[in-house]
Motif scaffolding. Sequence first.
Motif, short mmCIF file in Angstrom:
data_model
loop_
_atom_site.label_atom_id
_atom_site.label_comp_id
_atom_site.label_asym_id
_atom_site.label_seq_id
_atom_site.Cartn_x
_atom_site.Cartn_y
_atom_site.Cartn_z
N ALA A 85 0.84 -1.20 0.00
CA ALA A 85 0.00 0.00 0.00
C ALA A 85 0.86 1.24 0.00
O ALA A 85 0.42 2.32 -0.38
CB ALA A 85 -0.89 0.00 1.23
N ARG A 89 9.37 5.88 -4.46
CA ARG A 89 9.71 6.81 -5.54
C ARG A 89 10.17 6.04 -6.77
O ARG A 89 10.91 5.07 -6.67
CB ARG A 89 10.82 7.76 -5.08
N ASP A 92 14.52 8.85 -9.98
CA ASP A 92 14.67 10.21 -9.47
C ASP A 92 13.59 11.13 -10.05
O ASP A 92 13.85 12.27 -10.42
CB ASP A 92 16.07 10.77 -9.77
N ASN A 94 9.37 12.62 -9.74
CA ASN A 94 8.37 12.92 -8.72
C ASN A 94 7.11 12.08 -8.96
O ASN A 94 5.99 12.54 -8.78
CB ASN A 94 8.04 14.41 -8.71
N THR A 95 7.32 10.86 -9.42
CA THR A 95 6.22 9.91 -9.54
C THR A 95 6.53 8.71 -8.65
O THR A 95 7.69 8.47 -8.32
CB THR A 95 6.00 9.43 -10.99
N PHE A 96 5.49 7.98 -8.31
CA PHE A 96 5.65 6.92 -7.31
C PHE A 96 5.00 5.62 -7.79
O PHE A 96 4.14 5.64 -8.66
CB PHE A 96 5.04 7.38 -5.99
N GLU A 191 24.54 7.06 -9.82
CA GLU A 191 25.45 8.18 -9.89
C GLU A 191 26.70 7.79 -10.68
O GLU A 191 27.19 6.67 -10.58
CB GLU A 191 25.86 8.58 -8.47
N SER B 127 1.25 11.84 -10.51
CA SER B 127 2.14 11.60 -9.37
C SER B 127 2.11 10.10 -9.05
O SER B 127 3.14 9.43 -9.01
CB SER B 127 1.67 12.42 -8.17
N PHE B 128 0.93 9.58 -8.83
CA PHE B 128 0.73 8.14 -8.73
C PHE B 128 -0.75 7.85 -8.92
O PHE B 128 -1.60 8.69 -8.63
CB PHE B 128 1.23 7.59 -7.38
N TRP B 177 10.54 20.39 -9.17
CA TRP B 177 9.20 20.16 -9.72
C TRP B 177 8.91 21.02 -10.95
O TRP B 177 7.81 20.96 -11.50
CB TRP B 177 8.14 20.44 -8.64
N PRO B 236 9.84 18.71 0.27
CA PRO B 236 9.59 17.27 0.09
C PRO B 236 10.47 16.61 -0.97
O PRO B 236 10.64 15.40 -0.97
CB PRO B 236 8.11 17.23 -0.32
N ALA B 237 11.04 17.43 -1.86
CA ALA B 237 11.76 16.82 -3.00
C ALA B 237 13.25 16.57 -2.74
O ALA B 237 13.95 16.07 -3.62
CB ALA B 237 11.61 17.73 -4.24
N THR B 240 15.19 13.45 -3.99
CA THR B 240 14.72 12.86 -5.26
C THR B 240 15.89 12.41 -6.12
O THR B 240 15.88 11.34 -6.73
CB THR B 240 13.89 13.90 -6.04
N LYS B 241 16.91 13.24 -6.20
CA LYS B 241 18.12 12.87 -6.95
C LYS B 241 19.20 12.56 -5.93
O LYS B 241 19.86 13.46 -5.41
CB LYS B 241 18.54 14.02 -7.87
N PRO B 242 19.35 11.30 -5.61
CA PRO B 242 20.19 10.94 -4.47
C PRO B 242 21.69 10.95 -4.78
O PRO B 242 22.34 9.92 -4.84
CB PRO B 242 19.70 9.52 -4.14
N SER B 243 22.23 12.13 -4.99
CA SER B 243 23.68 12.20 -5.25
C SER B 243 24.28 13.30 -4.38
O SER B 243 23.58 14.23 -3.95
CB SER B 243 23.93 12.51 -6.72
N TYR B 272 8.89 11.17 3.47
CA TYR B 272 8.93 10.06 2.50
C TYR B 272 10.22 10.07 1.69
O TYR B 272 10.19 9.93 0.47
CB TYR B 272 7.69 10.11 1.59
N SER B 273 11.31 10.28 2.37
CA SER B 273 12.60 10.42 1.68
C SER B 273 13.63 9.46 2.24
O SER B 273 13.36 8.72 3.17
CB SER B 273 13.10 11.86 1.82
N ASN B 297 4.57 6.94 9.28
CA ASN B 297 4.39 6.12 8.09
C ASN B 297 5.31 4.90 8.11
O ASN B 297 5.00 3.88 7.52
CB ASN B 297 4.69 6.98 6.87
N MET B 339 -3.77 1.32 4.46
CA MET B 339 -4.29 0.03 4.02
C MET B 339 -3.95 -1.07 5.03
O MET B 339 -4.31 -2.21 4.85
CB MET B 339 -3.70 -0.34 2.65
#
Lengths: 339, 412
Positions: A85, A89, A92, A94-96, A191, B127-128, B177, B236-237, B240-243, B272-273, B297, B339
């Motif tokens: 549920a 991510r 990289d 912004n969609t999940f 990377e 997004s999802f 974004w 929140p972002a 996102t690019k984990p470097s 959520y990261s 979460n 859920m």
Amino acid sequence: MANTRVEVTLSGIHSRSENTVRVSRDFERGRAGAQELSRAFRDDADALFALQKSYGFSKVSDGQLRWQDPLRPISEVTGGLVISADLSRWFDTNTFYKKPTVVGELEVTGWDRVGSSLIDYRPDQTSGLKNRIAFLPGPYTLASLVDDKFYNSKNELVTAFCKVLEEIVSSLLRSGVSCVQFNEPSLVYGEGKASQIGSKELSNYRRGFQNMLSDLPVELRLHTYFGNSAPIVSQLAGIECITTLGIDFTQTPISELEGSSFNGKMVGCGCVNSRNSLVEDPKWVAEFAANSVALKGASGVTILPSSDLRYLPRDYADRKLKVLADSASLLRRRLEAVQ
Amino acid sequence: MREGKQKLFPVQEIGSIAKPGWRVKGVSESARLGDEQIAEAMLWGRRLKVKDYGKLVELLERRSHSACAPTLEEKNQVREWSAIYALRLFESAGLDVVYSGEQWRVEMYEHLVQNVEGFRLLGSVQSFDNKYYTKAAVISTPRFVHPIYLDELKFVQKHTSLQIKVPITGPYTLVEWSFDEFYEKRLKSRSPGTDVQKVSFKARREFMLDFVGNVLRKEVELLASSGAKSIQIDEPAITTKPSEPEMELFVEAINELTHGIDGVTFSLHNCYSDYGLLARFVPELKDITLLSLEFANRDSSEYGIDAHSRPGYSDLRLFEDAGYKGSYALGVEHIHDYMGRPGDPRNAQGQDILETPELVRDRILYATKVVVDPARIVVNPDCGLRTRSWDVAYSKLLALSQGAKLAREAFE
């Protein structure tokens, strides 16, 4: 040069139209029914078919607009997988996606029932269009993105997913698909320039791919994106059963491919950026594609978006389709002129 | 945030709550207000003891009979009422730190780009599942044209006596974004043939630092000079690019935004990261003294204050081990659809989990075992409660403040 094949296709899931966005939002809020939502998806797919038809695409797709994420339909029809549920991510972006967990032996349990409803075949729309292409996550990406609590090693898991995909591809064949492209971002994502896959893993991957998928009467393609493919291009091009090897040129400097060989495959030239709205100049794309077809061992070129176009609003995704088509026309003219 | 030193575990919301139906339809050009929305305004007006809420009801009833689109003045009135309702909701639930529930903003990203020069809104992106967000492209150097959050702050200042925290959207998230139709193109035209990845990174850095220098810093200075004491930078972002280069860029942008702004406490919100990555860079954020993170979460809903019962809070150690010395705004309530996990659906009602005060208490108490000093803990939900109904949000916030009270009692 005039015999050099020049093709154009999508790379994966297309962007949903603003109407489908609206109806699917309403559906979530209980303000639209399942039928209305289904009709929106069908209309959307019809519009996309028509666009590809008018642009002369070599192979056409419904855009797989109903797919909630690139793994979901596979997860839903594969026994041994439980869909989480929680959201994870998608690389990289912004969609999940909802990460599946492997809890038992993998086997396809319902593709014909569920899968067929997830791809819009629409014979009325595709009449005269023999070439249908479908996009599936490749076995390495599937094995990388699930949470495995059953198999003993990633190699075993890759092999298990190859078997699953073989069944799914057989099912797609029965439904009229003639070409399947496996998308493998996990092979190259990460990377730096180093390959994310070890040499033993890569050998296993090649073997699994070859053994499981080569006997199918379908054209198979492989696309790598979200990373630099240069370190493993030659090895991937050695997989006999694929006709095309796709490269994300927004991540891979073409200069780094000078020592690689495409081993007689077509280059999937992903130079149209699917993650930025800036619409490329077709002349620039044609020039880039001409350079890619000149790479060692390349037998032709398929010009495509760097990855799925679902990262763009629909209007911009569609504009990129026109760029693909226009650049292919320019390149064909250029190659004919050389002759 | 640490101003309230005498009170352990102060309670706050992260930022946004859902917009009531009357707020949405009340400002819509096309949708017509109905009895249901008016009843909703009356119900919550009574329940929260909103002063003069009858005036809102009159306005909504007038609008419901009108065939014309609302005037700008009417729209503003509806937005103001919704901010007042949000404030009363937070106050009534017992929160110590409040804001407007972001009722004045369309959404955290869209509000920002709509109020700055240099962006063009393009359309919706998934997004999802059936969730989407609107994306814009930067098309020229971003410029400050008018205050973005200032009016909202002044309004809130006028309508509450509680401590105020202003949430703003951070520069890294804004850039991540947005599409780039300007910086990368400009760089490519200046130095054609350069490595694609290098160009892309350099373009992101220019974009981000321009945005901080030209826009966000000006806004933060305005907020500070208008009495804002606490600003929460929503990012929140971040991972996102984990470097490393991306994380260093994030640190550079935040430090550039916050340095030398006197009299303001800055907090950073992320959720959520990848906390393993984030923890390594947080100590380099020079002015961030409060770190607001999602943990519920990741947690079970079993009771207990041992590590086994509280798996979601083990990541606190990452930040402690990395040398972070500031405080934590601890996410102790789930905000998304719930859920359930195997063997774990305590208090789940449909897609909502209603945490009990005892569960909130246990999460707080476990966190104090990790960070040792209880004064370093502020409590809140994991993120904004905008995905929950007002009924559910109110229940959750009540449990939040009751749970913090239980934790305080356990300490005393």
